[in-house]
Design a protein around this motif. Structure first.
Motif, PDB file in Angstrom:
ATOM      1  N   LEU A  46       8.055  15.476 -47.094  1.00  8.74           N
ATOM      2  CA  LEU A  46       8.724  16.526 -46.325  1.00  8.74           C
ATOM      3  C   LEU A  46       7.739  17.327 -45.481  1.00  8.74           C
ATOM      4  N   TYR A  47       6.584  17.664 -46.059  1.00 10.29           N
ATOM      5  CA  TYR A  47       5.597  18.422 -45.291  1.00 10.29           C
ATOM      6  C   TYR A  47       5.055  17.601 -44.119  1.00 10.29           C
ATOM      7  N   GLY A  48       5.027  16.299 -44.266  1.00 17.29           N
ATOM      8  CA  GLY A  48       4.573  15.445 -43.177  1.00 17.29           C
ATOM      9  C   GLY A  48       5.644  15.157 -42.148  1.00 17.29           C
ATOM     10  N   ASN A  49       6.892  15.480 -42.484  1.00 14.42           N
ATOM     11  CA  ASN A  49       8.032  15.199 -41.597  1.00 14.42           C
ATOM     12  C   ASN A  49       9.061  16.325 -41.738  1.00 14.42           C
ATOM     13  N   LEU A  50       8.683  17.525 -41.344  1.00 14.70           N
ATOM     14  CA  LEU A  50       9.552  18.689 -41.564  1.00 14.70           C
ATOM     15  C   LEU A  50      10.895  18.577 -40.856  1.00 14.70           C
ATOM     16  N   TRP A  51      10.985  17.733 -39.853  1.00 14.46           N
ATOM     17  CA  TRP A  51      12.250  17.531 -39.139  1.00 14.46           C
ATOM     18  C   TRP A  51      13.349  16.990 -40.058  1.00 14.46           C
ATOM     19  N   ILE A  52      12.956  16.311 -41.138  1.00 12.14           N
ATOM     20  CA  ILE A  52      13.965  15.779 -42.075  1.00 12.14           C
ATOM     21  C   ILE A  52      14.865  16.895 -42.579  1.00 12.14           C
ATOM     22  N   LEU A  53      14.286  18.078 -42.767  1.00 11.12           N
ATOM     23  CA  LEU A  53      15.032  19.204 -43.327  1.00 11.12           C
ATOM     24  C   LEU A  53      16.100  19.724 -42.383  1.00 11.12           C
ATOM     25  N   ARG A  54      16.048  19.336 -41.118  1.00  8.65           N
ATOM     26  CA  ARG A  54      17.049  19.773 -40.128  1.00  8.65           C
ATOM     27  C   ARG A  54      18.229  18.815 -40.049  1.00  8.65           C
ATOM     28  N   ILE A  55      18.167  17.730 -40.796  1.00  5.67           N
ATOM     29  CA  ILE A  55      19.289  16.776 -40.809  1.00  5.67           C
ATOM     30  C   ILE A  55      20.216  17.143 -41.965  1.00  5.67           C
ATOM     31  N   PRO A  56      21.482  17.460 -41.688  1.00  6.93           N
ATOM     32  CA  PRO A  56      22.405  17.821 -42.778  1.00  6.93           C
ATOM     33  C   PRO A  56      22.549  16.676 -43.779  1.00  6.93           C
ATOM     34  N   VAL A  88      12.130  21.205 -54.524  1.00  7.77           N
ATOM     35  CA  VAL A  88      11.143  20.709 -53.559  1.00  7.77           C
ATOM     36  C   VAL A  88      11.652  20.913 -52.137  1.00  7.77           C
ATOM     37  N   ARG A  89      12.911  20.578 -51.912  1.00  7.80           N
ATOM     38  CA  ARG A  89      13.484  20.704 -50.567  1.00  7.80           C
ATOM     39  C   ARG A  89      13.539  22.165 -50.131  1.00  7.80           C
ATOM     40  N   ASN A  90      13.918  23.054 -51.039  1.00  6.47           N
ATOM     41  CA  ASN A  90      14.007  24.470 -50.697  1.00  6.47           C
ATOM     42  C   ASN A  90      12.630  25.039 -50.349  1.00  6.47           C
ATOM     43  N   GLU A  91      11.618  24.668 -51.133  1.00  3.79           N
ATOM     44  CA  GLU A  91      10.265  25.160 -50.866  1.00  3.79           C
ATOM     45  C   GLU A  91       9.759  24.652 -49.521  1.00  3.79           C
ATOM     46  N   ALA A  92      10.057  23.390 -49.217  1.00  2.00           N
ATOM     47  CA  ALA A  92       9.641  22.831 -47.934  1.00  2.00           C
ATOM     48  C   ALA A  92      10.408  23.471 -46.783  1.00  2.00           C
ATOM     49  N   MET A  93      11.685  23.802 -47.012  1.00  6.26           N
ATOM     50  CA  MET A  93      12.483  24.455 -45.969  1.00  6.26           C
ATOM     51  C   MET A  93      11.908  25.819 -45.618  1.00  6.26           C
ATOM     52  N   LEU A  94      11.463  26.562 -46.629  1.00  5.66           N
ATOM     53  CA  LEU A  94      10.828  27.855 -46.372  1.00  5.66           C
ATOM     54  C   LEU A  94       9.570  27.670 -45.537  1.00  5.66           C
ATOM     55  N   ALA A  95       8.793  26.647 -45.861  1.00 12.31           N
ATOM     56  CA  ALA A  95       7.574  26.373 -45.098  1.00 12.31           C
ATOM     57  C   ALA A  95       7.912  26.007 -43.655  1.00 12.31           C
ATOM     58  N   ALA A  96       8.972  25.210 -43.475  1.00 14.28           N
ATOM     59  CA  ALA A  96       9.384  24.813 -42.128  1.00 14.28           C
ATOM     60  C   ALA A  96       9.855  26.009 -41.322  1.00 14.28           C
ATOM     61  N   ASP A  97      10.600  26.913 -41.962  1.00 14.65           N
ATOM     62  CA  ASP A  97      11.096  28.104 -41.268  1.00 14.65           C
ATOM     63  C   ASP A  97       9.947  29.023 -40.873  1.00 14.65           C
ATOM     64  N   LEU A  98       8.977  29.177 -41.777  1.00 15.61           N
ATOM     65  CA  LEU A  98       7.816  30.012 -41.457  1.00 15.61           C
ATOM     66  C   LEU A  98       7.006  29.418 -40.314  1.00 15.61           C
ATOM     67  N   GLU A  99       6.871  28.097 -40.337  1.00 12.12           N
ATOM     68  CA  GLU A  99       6.136  27.429 -39.263  1.00 12.12           C
ATOM     69  C   GLU A  99       6.851  27.629 -37.932  1.00 12.12           C
ATOM     70  N   SER A 100       8.179  27.511 -37.942  1.00 12.06           N
ATOM     71  CA  SER A 100       8.966  27.687 -36.722  1.00 12.06           C
ATOM     72  C   SER A 100       8.828  29.107 -36.190  1.00 12.06           C
ATOM     73  N   THR A 101       8.908  30.092 -37.102  1.00 10.64           N
ATOM     74  CA  THR A 101       8.770  31.494 -36.702  1.00 10.64           C
ATOM     75  C   THR A 101       7.384  31.772 -36.149  1.00 10.64           C
ATOM     76  N   SER A 102       6.374  31.227 -36.819  1.00 17.08           N
ATOM     77  CA  SER A 102       5.001  31.439 -36.378  1.00 17.08           C
ATOM     78  C   SER A 102       4.762  30.819 -35.010  1.00 17.08           C
ATOM     79  N   ARG A 103       5.322  29.621 -34.816  1.00 16.00           N
ATOM     80  CA  ARG A 103       5.139  28.942 -33.533  1.00 16.00           C
ATOM     81  C   ARG A 103       5.792  29.742 -32.403  1.00 16.00           C
ATOM     82  N   ALA A 104       6.985  30.288 -32.684  1.00 16.76           N
ATOM     83  CA  ALA A 104       7.704  31.053 -31.663  1.00 16.76           C
ATOM     84  C   ALA A 104       6.997  32.362 -31.331  1.00 16.76           C
TER      85      ALA A 104
END
Length: 253
Positions: free
Chosen positions: A115-125, A167-183
Protein backbone atom coordinates in the motif's frame (compact mmCIF):
# COMPACT_ATOMS: atom_id res chain seq x y z
CA UNK A 1 -12.17 -6.32 -28.16
CA UNK A 2 -11.92 -9.04 -25.51
CA UNK A 3 -14.61 -11.69 -25.88
CA UNK A 4 -17.05 -12.33 -23.02
CA UNK A 5 -16.49 -15.84 -21.67
CA UNK A 6 -19.99 -16.10 -20.24
CA UNK A 7 -18.90 -16.82 -16.65
CA UNK A 8 -20.88 -13.95 -15.18
CA UNK A 9 -17.76 -12.61 -13.46
CA UNK A 10 -16.76 -8.95 -13.89
CA UNK A 11 -14.45 -8.54 -16.90
CA UNK A 12 -11.45 -7.58 -14.79
CA UNK A 13 -11.78 -10.70 -12.65
CA UNK A 14 -12.17 -12.88 -15.74
CA UNK A 15 -9.02 -11.35 -17.20
CA UNK A 16 -7.07 -11.90 -13.99
CA UNK A 17 -7.98 -15.59 -14.12
CA UNK A 18 -7.16 -15.82 -17.84
CA UNK A 19 -10.78 -16.51 -18.78
CA UNK A 20 -11.16 -13.88 -21.51
CA UNK A 21 -9.96 -14.34 -25.05
CA UNK A 22 -7.43 -11.78 -26.22
CA UNK A 23 -6.69 -10.56 -29.75
CA UNK A 24 -4.04 -12.24 -31.81
CA UNK A 25 -1.41 -10.27 -33.69
CA UNK A 26 -2.57 -6.86 -34.76
CA UNK A 27 -1.18 -3.58 -35.97
CA UNK A 28 0.58 -3.14 -32.60
CA UNK A 29 2.17 -6.57 -31.91
CA UNK A 30 4.11 -5.16 -28.94
CA UNK A 31 0.90 -4.16 -27.13
CA UNK A 32 -0.39 -6.51 -24.41
CA UNK A 33 -2.52 -6.50 -21.28
CA UNK A 34 0.60 -6.51 -19.10
CA UNK A 35 2.13 -3.51 -20.90
CA UNK A 36 -1.12 -1.56 -20.57
CA UNK A 37 -1.41 -2.40 -16.88
CA UNK A 38 2.23 -1.54 -16.18
CA UNK A 39 1.81 1.84 -17.88
CA UNK A 40 -1.33 2.55 -15.86
CA UNK A 41 0.39 1.63 -12.58
CA UNK A 42 3.35 3.87 -13.43
CA UNK A 43 0.96 6.73 -14.16
CA UNK A 44 -0.96 6.20 -10.91
CA UNK A 45 2.24 6.14 -8.86
CA UNK A 46 3.55 9.28 -10.54
CA UNK A 47 0.40 11.41 -10.59
CA UNK A 48 -2.28 9.67 -8.52
CA UNK A 49 -5.32 7.64 -9.53
CA UNK A 50 -7.28 10.57 -11.05
CA UNK A 51 -4.60 10.81 -13.74
CA UNK A 52 -5.37 7.31 -14.99
CA UNK A 53 -7.62 7.24 -18.02
CA UNK A 54 -7.64 5.10 -21.11
CA UNK A 55 -6.50 8.13 -23.10
CA UNK A 56 -3.55 8.92 -20.82
CA UNK A 57 -2.44 5.30 -20.76
CA UNK A 58 -2.66 5.10 -24.56
CA UNK A 59 -0.61 8.27 -24.84
CA UNK A 60 2.06 6.86 -22.52
CA UNK A 61 2.29 3.78 -24.75
CA UNK A 62 2.25 5.75 -27.99
CA UNK A 63 -0.91 4.10 -29.32
CA UNK A 64 -4.49 5.16 -30.01
CA UNK A 65 -7.05 4.97 -27.22
CA UNK A 66 -9.24 2.61 -29.23
CA UNK A 67 -6.40 0.13 -29.59
CA UNK A 68 -6.44 -0.41 -25.79
CA UNK A 69 -10.01 -1.68 -25.93
CA UNK A 70 -8.84 -4.71 -27.90
CA UNK A 71 -7.10 -5.81 -24.67
CA UNK A 72 -8.94 -4.12 -21.79
CA UNK A 73 -12.68 -3.61 -22.09
CA UNK A 74 -13.06 -0.64 -19.73
CA UNK A 75 -11.39 1.50 -17.11
CA UNK A 76 -13.09 -0.58 -14.40
CA UNK A 77 -11.40 -3.69 -15.76
CA UNK A 78 -8.10 -1.82 -15.88
CA UNK A 79 -8.41 -0.83 -12.20
CA UNK A 80 -8.95 -4.46 -11.18
CA UNK A 81 -5.87 -5.51 -13.13
CA UNK A 82 -3.80 -2.65 -11.71
CA UNK A 83 -4.58 -3.76 -8.15
CA UNK A 84 -3.82 -7.36 -9.04
CA UNK A 85 -0.45 -6.35 -10.50
CA UNK A 86 0.45 -4.03 -7.62
CA UNK A 87 -0.27 -6.61 -4.93
CA UNK A 88 1.42 -9.50 -6.67
CA UNK A 89 1.75 -12.73 -4.70
CA UNK A 90 2.31 -12.52 -0.92
CA UNK A 91 5.85 -13.23 0.26
CA UNK A 92 6.64 -16.49 1.97
CA UNK A 93 6.03 -16.25 5.69
CA UNK A 94 8.35 -17.08 8.61
CA UNK A 95 8.94 -20.69 9.58
CA UNK A 96 5.93 -22.29 11.34
CA UNK A 97 7.90 -22.77 14.56
CA UNK A 98 8.11 -18.97 14.95
CA UNK A 99 4.42 -18.97 15.73
CA UNK A 100 1.21 -17.37 14.52
CA UNK A 101 2.01 -13.94 15.95
CA UNK A 102 5.27 -13.49 14.04
CA UNK A 103 3.62 -14.86 10.89
CA UNK A 104 0.59 -12.56 11.10
CA UNK A 105 2.77 -9.50 11.80
CA UNK A 106 4.90 -10.38 8.75
CA UNK A 107 1.72 -10.69 6.63
CA UNK A 108 0.44 -7.32 7.88
CA UNK A 109 3.73 -5.56 7.17
CA UNK A 110 3.90 -7.07 3.69
CA UNK A 111 0.44 -5.63 2.94
CA UNK A 112 1.55 -2.27 4.31
CA UNK A 113 4.60 -2.29 2.04
CA UNK A 114 2.34 -2.83 -0.99
CA UNK A 115 0.00 0.00 0.00
CA UNK A 116 2.78 2.45 0.84
CA UNK A 117 4.35 1.71 -2.54
CA UNK A 118 1.03 2.16 -4.34
CA UNK A 119 -1.07 4.63 -2.34
CA UNK A 120 -3.46 5.03 -5.27
CA UNK A 121 -4.93 1.61 -4.38
CA UNK A 122 -6.60 3.24 -1.39
CA UNK A 123 -8.60 5.52 -3.71
CA UNK A 124 -10.31 2.58 -5.40
CA UNK A 125 -13.61 1.72 -3.65
CA UNK A 126 -13.91 -1.84 -2.35
CA UNK A 127 -16.75 -3.15 -4.49
CA UNK A 128 -16.66 -6.85 -3.59
CA UNK A 129 -14.90 -9.48 -1.48
CA UNK A 130 -11.56 -10.75 -2.87
CA UNK A 131 -12.03 -12.80 -6.05
CA UNK A 132 -8.86 -12.34 -8.13
CA UNK A 133 -5.95 -14.83 -7.97
CA UNK A 134 -3.53 -12.60 -6.07
CA UNK A 135 -6.22 -11.34 -3.70
CA UNK A 136 -7.14 -14.93 -2.84
CA UNK A 137 -3.46 -15.79 -2.40
CA UNK A 138 -3.15 -13.01 0.20
CA UNK A 139 -6.26 -14.29 1.98
CA UNK A 140 -4.88 -17.83 1.94
CA UNK A 141 -1.56 -16.64 3.39
CA UNK A 142 -3.37 -14.80 6.19
CA UNK A 143 -5.39 -17.90 7.07
CA UNK A 144 -2.26 -20.05 7.00
CA UNK A 145 -0.77 -17.75 9.67
CA UNK A 146 -3.57 -18.84 12.02
CA UNK A 147 -3.29 -22.56 11.34
CA UNK A 148 -3.11 -24.54 14.57
CA UNK A 149 -4.28 -21.66 16.78
CA UNK A 150 -7.50 -23.40 17.80
CA UNK A 151 -9.64 -20.63 16.35
CA UNK A 152 -12.77 -21.58 14.44
CA UNK A 153 -12.67 -20.97 10.68
CA UNK A 154 -15.02 -18.01 10.92
CA UNK A 155 -12.87 -16.51 13.67
CA UNK A 156 -9.76 -16.85 11.52
CA UNK A 157 -11.51 -14.96 8.74
CA UNK A 158 -12.59 -12.23 11.15
CA UNK A 159 -9.04 -11.91 12.48
CA UNK A 160 -7.45 -11.40 9.05
CA UNK A 161 -10.20 -8.90 8.11
CA UNK A 162 -9.49 -7.02 11.35
CA UNK A 163 -5.75 -6.91 10.74
CA UNK A 164 -6.00 -5.97 7.06
CA UNK A 165 -8.52 -3.26 7.99
CA UNK A 166 -6.05 -1.82 10.47
CA UNK A 167 -3.28 -1.85 7.84
CA UNK A 168 -5.51 -0.17 5.26
CA UNK A 169 -6.68 2.51 7.70
CA UNK A 170 -3.11 3.34 8.76
CA UNK A 171 -2.02 3.58 5.13
CA UNK A 172 -5.05 5.75 4.30
CA UNK A 173 -4.02 8.23 6.99
CA UNK A 174 -0.52 8.32 5.51
CA UNK A 175 -1.96 8.88 2.02
CA UNK A 176 -4.19 11.71 3.25
CA UNK A 177 -1.29 13.39 5.04
CA UNK A 178 0.86 13.07 1.94
CA UNK A 179 -1.91 14.60 -0.19
CA UNK A 180 -2.37 17.49 2.25
CA UNK A 181 1.36 18.09 2.46
CA UNK A 182 1.73 18.05 -1.31
CA UNK A 183 -1.12 20.56 -1.71
CA UNK A 184 0.29 22.90 0.95
CA UNK A 185 3.94 22.55 -0.05
CA UNK A 186 4.85 21.44 3.47
CA UNK A 187 6.47 18.26 4.68
CA UNK A 188 4.43 15.89 6.86
CA UNK A 189 6.40 17.10 9.90
CA UNK A 190 5.68 20.74 9.04
CA UNK A 191 1.99 19.93 8.59
CA UNK A 192 1.85 18.28 12.01
CA UNK A 193 3.72 21.19 13.62
CA UNK A 194 1.21 23.63 12.12
CA UNK A 195 -1.68 21.50 13.39
CA UNK A 196 -0.17 21.36 16.87
CA UNK A 197 0.22 25.13 16.89
CA UNK A 198 -3.42 25.51 15.84
CA UNK A 199 -4.58 23.22 18.63
CA UNK A 200 -2.58 25.27 21.12
CA UNK A 201 -4.57 28.33 20.09
CA UNK A 202 -7.98 26.67 19.93
CA UNK A 203 -7.95 24.22 22.84
CA UNK A 204 -8.76 26.19 25.99
CA UNK A 205 -7.13 24.43 28.99
CA UNK A 206 -10.34 24.61 31.01
CA UNK A 207 -12.44 22.99 28.32
CA UNK A 208 -9.84 20.61 26.87
CA UNK A 209 -7.49 19.76 29.75
CA UNK A 210 -6.42 16.37 28.39
CA UNK A 211 -5.56 17.76 24.96
CA UNK A 212 -3.42 20.38 26.66
CA UNK A 213 -1.60 17.69 28.63
CA UNK A 214 -0.78 15.96 25.36
CA UNK A 215 0.41 19.23 23.83
CA UNK A 216 2.61 19.98 26.83
CA UNK A 217 4.16 16.53 26.65
CA UNK A 218 5.42 17.16 23.10
CA UNK A 219 4.10 13.75 22.04
CA UNK A 220 2.50 15.15 18.89
CA UNK A 221 5.68 16.67 17.52
CA UNK A 222 8.45 14.40 18.76
CA UNK A 223 9.83 12.06 16.13
CA UNK A 224 9.90 8.38 17.01
CA UNK A 225 10.85 5.36 14.88
CA UNK A 226 9.67 5.63 11.24
CA UNK A 227 6.90 3.11 11.75
CA UNK A 228 6.50 3.46 15.52
CA UNK A 229 2.78 4.24 15.45
CA UNK A 230 2.07 1.35 13.11
CA UNK A 231 4.12 -1.04 15.26
CA UNK A 232 2.34 0.12 18.42
CA UNK A 233 -1.12 -0.37 16.92
CA UNK A 234 -0.28 -3.73 15.38
CA UNK A 235 1.15 -5.05 18.64
CA UNK A 236 -1.97 -4.00 20.57
CA UNK A 237 -4.13 -5.70 17.95
CA UNK A 238 -2.08 -8.89 18.20
CA UNK A 239 -2.35 -8.71 22.01
CA UNK A 240 -6.12 -8.85 21.71
CA UNK A 241 -6.01 -11.74 19.23
CA UNK A 242 -3.68 -13.60 21.61
CA UNK A 243 -6.26 -13.26 24.39
CA UNK A 244 -8.86 -14.78 22.08
CA UNK A 245 -6.58 -17.67 21.10
CA UNK A 246 -5.77 -18.42 24.73
CA UNK A 247 -9.46 -18.48 25.60
CA UNK A 248 -10.13 -20.94 22.78
CA UNK A 249 -7.40 -23.23 24.09
CA UNK A 250 -8.25 -22.92 27.79
CA UNK A 251 -8.54 -26.26 29.63
CA UNK A 252 -12.10 -27.49 29.91
CA UNK A 253 -13.48 -25.38 27.11
Amino acid sequence: MAKDSGTGLPPGVETAWGLRERPGKGPRPGLSVSRIVDAAVDLANAEGLPAVSMGRVASALGVSTMSLYRYVSSKDELLVLMQEAAYGLPPEGPAPEEGWRVALAHWARAQRDVLYGNLWILRIPIASPPTTPHALAWMERGLVCLRGTGLEEGEKLQVILLVSGFVRNEAMLAADLESTSRASGRTAQETMAAYTGLLGRLADPQRFPEINEVLKSGAMTEEGPPDGEFAFGLERLLDGIEVLIRSRNAPGR
